[in-house]
Design an enzyme around this catalytic site. Structure first.
Site, short mmCIF file in Angstrom:
data_model
loop_
_atom_site.label_atom_id
_atom_site.label_comp_id
_atom_site.label_asym_id
_atom_site.label_seq_id
_atom_site.Cartn_x
_atom_site.Cartn_y
_atom_site.Cartn_z
N HIS A 56 0.84 -1.20 0.00
CA HIS A 56 0.00 0.00 0.00
C HIS A 56 0.87 1.24 0.00
CE1 HIS A 56 0.78 -0.48 4.30
NE2 HIS A 56 0.21 0.68 4.57
N HIS A 58 1.42 3.94 1.86
CA HIS A 58 2.02 4.69 2.98
C HIS A 58 3.55 4.70 2.87
CE1 HIS A 58 -1.81 4.25 5.64
NE2 HIS A 58 -1.85 5.31 4.85
N ASP A 60 5.94 4.56 4.89
CA ASP A 60 6.76 3.59 5.63
C ASP A 60 6.74 2.20 4.96
OD1 ASP A 60 3.99 3.56 6.60
OD2 ASP A 60 4.67 2.10 8.09
N HIS A 61 6.08 2.09 3.80
CA HIS A 61 6.10 0.83 3.05
C HIS A 61 6.70 0.99 1.65
CE1 HIS A 61 3.62 -1.38 6.03
NE2 HIS A 61 3.36 -0.13 6.36
N HIS A 114 -7.43 -0.61 5.95
CA HIS A 114 -6.41 0.34 6.41
C HIS A 114 -6.31 1.47 5.39
CE1 HIS A 114 -2.59 1.63 8.20
NE2 HIS A 114 -1.99 1.48 7.04
N ASP A 133 -0.41 -3.74 6.30
CA ASP A 133 -1.07 -3.21 7.50
C ASP A 133 -2.55 -3.60 7.53
OD1 ASP A 133 1.37 -2.11 8.09
OD2 ASP A 133 0.78 -0.03 7.76
N HIS A 171 4.56 -4.53 10.69
CA HIS A 171 5.08 -3.81 11.87
C HIS A 171 5.29 -4.71 13.08
CE1 HIS A 171 4.53 0.40 10.50
NE2 HIS A 171 3.58 -0.13 9.75
FE FE Z 1 2.68 0.89 8.08
ZN ZN Z 2 0.14 1.77 6.52
#
Ligand code: FE
Ligand code: ZN
Length: 255
Positions: A56, A58, A60-61, A114, A133, A171
Protein backbone atom coordinates in the site's frame (compact mmCIF):
# COMPACT_ATOMS: atom_id res chain seq x y z
CA UNK A 1 10.59 -26.31 -2.48
CA UNK A 2 9.40 -23.28 -0.45
CA UNK A 3 10.87 -19.86 -1.14
CA UNK A 4 13.42 -18.73 1.45
CA UNK A 5 11.96 -15.96 3.60
CA UNK A 6 14.13 -13.25 5.20
CA UNK A 7 12.59 -10.68 7.53
CA UNK A 8 14.36 -7.30 7.51
CA UNK A 9 13.69 -4.78 10.30
CA UNK A 10 13.49 -1.24 8.88
CA UNK A 11 12.90 2.25 10.30
CA UNK A 12 11.57 2.20 13.87
CA UNK A 13 9.25 -0.81 13.80
CA UNK A 14 8.64 -1.76 10.14
CA UNK A 15 9.39 -5.04 8.39
CA UNK A 16 10.33 -5.75 4.80
CA UNK A 17 10.62 -9.31 3.46
CA UNK A 18 12.89 -10.94 0.92
CA UNK A 19 11.77 -14.05 -0.95
CA UNK A 20 14.51 -16.08 -2.59
CA UNK A 21 14.13 -19.07 -4.88
CA UNK A 22 17.32 -21.16 -4.55
CA UNK A 23 16.55 -23.11 -7.74
CA UNK A 24 16.30 -20.14 -10.13
CA UNK A 25 18.23 -17.62 -8.00
CA UNK A 26 15.34 -15.18 -8.27
CA UNK A 27 14.73 -12.75 -5.39
CA UNK A 28 11.74 -10.53 -4.67
CA UNK A 29 11.14 -7.91 -2.00
CA UNK A 30 7.84 -7.21 -0.29
CA UNK A 31 7.58 -3.55 0.77
CA UNK A 32 10.41 -1.06 0.86
CA UNK A 33 10.34 1.11 4.00
CA UNK A 34 13.95 2.28 3.41
CA UNK A 35 16.74 1.24 1.07
CA UNK A 36 19.87 0.82 3.22
CA UNK A 37 19.06 -2.26 5.35
CA UNK A 38 17.52 -4.08 2.37
CA UNK A 39 20.42 -3.35 0.00
CA UNK A 40 22.83 -4.48 2.69
CA UNK A 41 21.11 -7.88 3.10
CA UNK A 42 21.08 -8.31 -0.70
CA UNK A 43 24.81 -7.55 -0.82
CA UNK A 44 25.60 -9.92 2.07
CA UNK A 45 23.72 -12.79 0.45
CA UNK A 46 24.91 -12.01 -3.06
CA UNK A 47 21.31 -11.99 -4.30
CA UNK A 48 20.07 -10.04 -7.33
CA UNK A 49 16.70 -8.43 -6.76
CA UNK A 50 14.26 -8.64 -9.68
CA UNK A 51 10.90 -7.53 -8.23
CA UNK A 52 9.57 -5.19 -5.56
CA UNK A 53 6.01 -6.04 -4.49
CA UNK A 54 4.24 -3.18 -2.71
CA UNK A 55 1.25 -3.60 -0.36
CA UNK A 56 0.00 0.00 0.00
CA UNK A 57 0.98 3.60 -0.54
CA UNK A 58 2.02 4.69 2.98
CA UNK A 59 5.56 6.04 2.96
CA UNK A 60 6.76 3.59 5.63
CA UNK A 61 6.10 0.83 3.05
CA UNK A 62 7.30 2.45 -0.18
CA UNK A 63 9.85 5.19 0.60
CA UNK A 64 12.86 3.04 -0.37
CA UNK A 65 11.38 1.48 -3.51
CA UNK A 66 12.78 3.81 -6.16
CA UNK A 67 16.28 3.85 -4.66
CA UNK A 68 16.29 0.04 -4.43
CA UNK A 69 14.96 -0.27 -7.99
CA UNK A 70 17.65 2.11 -9.25
CA UNK A 71 20.39 0.18 -7.43
CA UNK A 72 19.23 -3.29 -8.52
CA UNK A 73 17.22 -2.91 -11.72
CA UNK A 74 14.22 -4.51 -10.01
CA UNK A 75 10.71 -3.90 -11.37
CA UNK A 76 8.12 -2.33 -9.06
CA UNK A 77 4.66 -3.93 -8.80
CA UNK A 78 1.71 -2.57 -6.85
CA UNK A 79 -2.03 -2.07 -6.78
CA UNK A 80 -3.58 -0.65 -9.95
CA UNK A 81 -6.08 1.51 -8.06
CA UNK A 82 -3.22 3.14 -6.13
CA UNK A 83 -0.89 3.63 -9.09
CA UNK A 84 -1.34 7.41 -8.81
CA UNK A 85 0.04 7.47 -5.27
CA UNK A 86 2.62 4.67 -5.43
CA UNK A 87 6.14 4.95 -6.86
CA UNK A 88 6.07 4.47 -10.68
CA UNK A 89 4.89 0.89 -11.31
CA UNK A 90 6.06 -1.42 -14.08
CA UNK A 91 3.11 -3.72 -13.36
CA UNK A 92 -0.28 -2.74 -11.97
CA UNK A 93 -2.05 -5.48 -10.03
CA UNK A 94 -5.69 -6.24 -9.32
CA UNK A 95 -7.45 -8.73 -7.05
CA UNK A 96 -6.92 -12.25 -8.38
CA UNK A 97 -3.87 -11.39 -10.51
CA UNK A 98 -0.87 -13.68 -10.33
CA UNK A 99 2.73 -12.78 -9.54
CA UNK A 100 5.54 -15.21 -10.24
CA UNK A 101 8.64 -15.48 -7.99
CA UNK A 102 11.00 -18.19 -9.19
CA UNK A 103 8.98 -21.35 -9.54
CA UNK A 104 6.08 -20.15 -7.39
CA UNK A 105 2.95 -18.30 -8.38
CA UNK A 106 1.39 -15.96 -5.83
CA UNK A 107 -2.14 -14.65 -5.89
CA UNK A 108 -2.85 -10.96 -5.39
CA UNK A 109 -5.61 -10.43 -2.82
CA UNK A 110 -7.40 -7.15 -2.34
CA UNK A 111 -7.28 -6.38 1.43
CA UNK A 112 -8.92 -2.95 1.86
CA UNK A 113 -9.65 -1.30 5.21
CA UNK A 114 -6.41 0.34 6.41
CA UNK A 115 -6.33 2.00 3.00
CA UNK A 116 -8.73 1.38 0.11
CA UNK A 117 -6.16 0.23 -2.46
CA UNK A 118 -4.26 -2.10 -0.10
CA UNK A 119 -3.28 -5.48 -1.59
CA UNK A 120 -1.73 -8.63 -0.15
CA UNK A 121 0.18 -11.52 -1.74
CA UNK A 122 -0.55 -15.18 -1.02
CA UNK A 123 2.07 -17.82 -1.82
CA UNK A 124 0.13 -21.10 -1.47
CA UNK A 125 3.05 -23.51 -1.86
CA UNK A 126 5.45 -21.74 0.52
CA UNK A 127 2.44 -20.90 2.73
CA UNK A 128 3.18 -17.20 3.17
CA UNK A 129 0.73 -14.34 3.06
CA UNK A 130 2.02 -10.76 2.96
CA UNK A 131 -0.59 -8.60 4.62
CA UNK A 132 1.08 -5.19 5.06
CA UNK A 133 -1.07 -3.21 7.50
CA UNK A 134 -4.27 -5.25 7.11
CA UNK A 135 -4.03 -8.37 9.29
CA UNK A 136 -1.15 -7.79 11.72
CA UNK A 137 0.41 -9.88 14.49
CA UNK A 138 -2.14 -9.76 17.32
CA UNK A 139 -4.10 -6.98 15.65
CA UNK A 140 -5.10 -5.22 12.46
CA UNK A 141 -4.33 -1.89 10.85
CA UNK A 142 -6.14 1.31 11.75
CA UNK A 143 -9.03 2.24 9.46
CA UNK A 144 -7.56 5.31 7.77
CA UNK A 145 -9.70 5.02 4.65
CA UNK A 146 -11.96 1.98 4.85
CA UNK A 147 -15.07 1.18 6.87
CA UNK A 148 -15.19 -1.47 9.61
CA UNK A 149 -17.32 -3.54 7.23
CA UNK A 150 -14.62 -3.43 4.56
CA UNK A 151 -11.87 -4.47 7.02
CA UNK A 152 -14.07 -7.23 8.44
CA UNK A 153 -14.44 -8.60 4.91
CA UNK A 154 -10.67 -8.45 4.47
CA UNK A 155 -9.99 -10.25 7.75
CA UNK A 156 -12.60 -12.90 6.98
CA UNK A 157 -10.93 -13.58 3.64
CA UNK A 158 -7.48 -13.91 5.24
CA UNK A 159 -8.87 -16.08 8.07
CA UNK A 160 -10.01 -18.62 5.47
CA UNK A 161 -6.45 -19.31 4.23
CA UNK A 162 -4.84 -22.55 5.44
CA UNK A 163 -4.09 -22.16 9.18
CA UNK A 164 -0.44 -23.18 8.69
CA UNK A 165 0.11 -20.06 6.56
CA UNK A 166 2.75 -17.61 7.87
CA UNK A 167 1.35 -14.10 8.19
CA UNK A 168 4.08 -11.65 7.14
CA UNK A 169 2.81 -8.25 8.30
CA UNK A 170 4.35 -4.81 8.27
CA UNK A 171 5.08 -3.81 11.87
CA UNK A 172 6.38 -4.93 15.26
CA UNK A 173 3.25 -3.88 17.16
CA UNK A 174 2.58 -7.29 18.67
CA UNK A 175 3.19 -6.53 22.37
CA UNK A 176 0.88 -3.51 22.43
CA UNK A 177 -1.71 -5.31 20.27
CA UNK A 178 -1.79 -8.18 22.76
CA UNK A 179 -2.29 -5.79 25.69
CA UNK A 180 -5.52 -4.74 24.02
CA UNK A 181 -6.39 -8.37 23.23
CA UNK A 182 -6.03 -9.27 26.92
CA UNK A 183 -8.52 -6.54 27.84
CA UNK A 184 -11.29 -7.99 25.65
CA UNK A 185 -10.52 -11.73 25.68
CA UNK A 186 -10.07 -12.45 29.38
CA UNK A 187 -10.18 -16.23 29.58
CA UNK A 188 -8.10 -17.16 26.55
CA UNK A 189 -5.30 -19.53 27.56
CA UNK A 190 -3.62 -19.35 24.13
CA UNK A 191 -3.52 -15.56 24.45
CA UNK A 192 -1.87 -15.75 27.88
CA UNK A 193 0.81 -18.03 26.42
CA UNK A 194 1.33 -15.73 23.44
CA UNK A 195 1.75 -12.69 25.69
CA UNK A 196 4.47 -14.52 27.63
CA UNK A 197 6.25 -15.66 24.47
CA UNK A 198 6.02 -12.16 23.02
CA UNK A 199 7.50 -10.47 26.06
CA UNK A 200 10.39 -12.96 26.00
CA UNK A 201 10.96 -12.25 22.30
CA UNK A 202 10.83 -8.49 22.84
CA UNK A 203 13.37 -8.74 25.69
CA UNK A 204 15.71 -10.67 23.39
CA UNK A 205 15.08 -8.29 20.51
CA UNK A 206 13.69 -11.13 18.37
CA UNK A 207 10.99 -10.20 15.82
CA UNK A 208 7.50 -11.58 16.58
CA UNK A 209 6.62 -11.25 12.88
CA UNK A 210 5.86 -13.36 10.88
CA UNK A 211 3.29 -15.31 12.89
CA UNK A 212 1.26 -18.41 12.08
CA UNK A 213 -2.32 -17.84 10.99
CA UNK A 214 -3.40 -20.58 13.43
CA UNK A 215 -1.96 -18.49 16.28
CA UNK A 216 -3.76 -15.39 14.97
CA UNK A 217 -7.03 -17.33 14.78
CA UNK A 218 -6.57 -18.41 18.41
CA UNK A 219 -5.42 -15.09 19.88
CA UNK A 220 -6.06 -12.07 17.61
CA UNK A 221 -9.27 -10.45 18.92
CA UNK A 222 -10.06 -8.92 15.52
CA UNK A 223 -10.20 -12.38 13.94
CA UNK A 224 -12.16 -13.65 16.95
CA UNK A 225 -14.96 -11.08 16.70
CA UNK A 226 -17.37 -13.93 15.97
CA UNK A 227 -16.53 -15.65 19.27
CA UNK A 228 -19.45 -15.32 21.74
CA UNK A 229 -17.03 -14.98 24.68
CA UNK A 230 -15.66 -11.74 23.24
CA UNK A 231 -19.11 -10.38 22.43
CA UNK A 232 -20.14 -11.13 26.04
CA UNK A 233 -17.06 -9.44 27.48
CA UNK A 234 -17.71 -6.18 25.63
CA UNK A 235 -21.43 -6.19 26.43
CA UNK A 236 -22.56 -7.14 22.90
CA UNK A 237 -24.04 -10.60 23.48
CA UNK A 238 -25.79 -11.81 20.35
CA UNK A 239 -24.34 -9.09 18.07
CA UNK A 240 -22.99 -10.02 14.64
CA UNK A 241 -19.26 -10.64 14.21
CA UNK A 242 -19.04 -7.58 11.95
CA UNK A 243 -20.63 -5.38 14.63
CA UNK A 244 -18.34 -6.78 17.33
CA UNK A 245 -15.37 -6.16 15.05
CA UNK A 246 -16.42 -2.53 14.52
CA UNK A 247 -16.69 -1.99 18.28
CA UNK A 248 -13.31 -3.69 18.93
CA UNK A 249 -11.59 -1.54 16.31
CA UNK A 250 -13.14 1.61 17.82
CA UNK A 251 -12.03 0.65 21.35
CA UNK A 252 -8.50 -0.15 20.15
CA UNK A 253 -8.21 3.38 18.70
CA UNK A 254 -8.73 4.81 22.18
CA UNK A 255 -6.94 2.11 24.16
FE1 FE B 1 2.68 0.89 8.08
ZN1 ZN C 1 0.14 1.77 6.52
Amino acid sequence: MPLLLTTIPCLKDNYAFLLHDPASGETALVDAPEAAPILSVLRERGWTLSQILLTHHHSDHVAGAEEIAAATGARILGGASDAHRLPPLQTQLNDGDQVRVGSETAEVISVPGHTIGHIGYHFPVSKYVFTGDSLMAGGCGRLFEGTPKLMWGTLSKLAALPPDTLVCSGHEYTASNLLFAAAVDLNNEALVERIEATSTAVQKGTPTVPSLLSLELATNPFLRAGNPAIADQIGMTGATAAAVFAELRKRKDHF
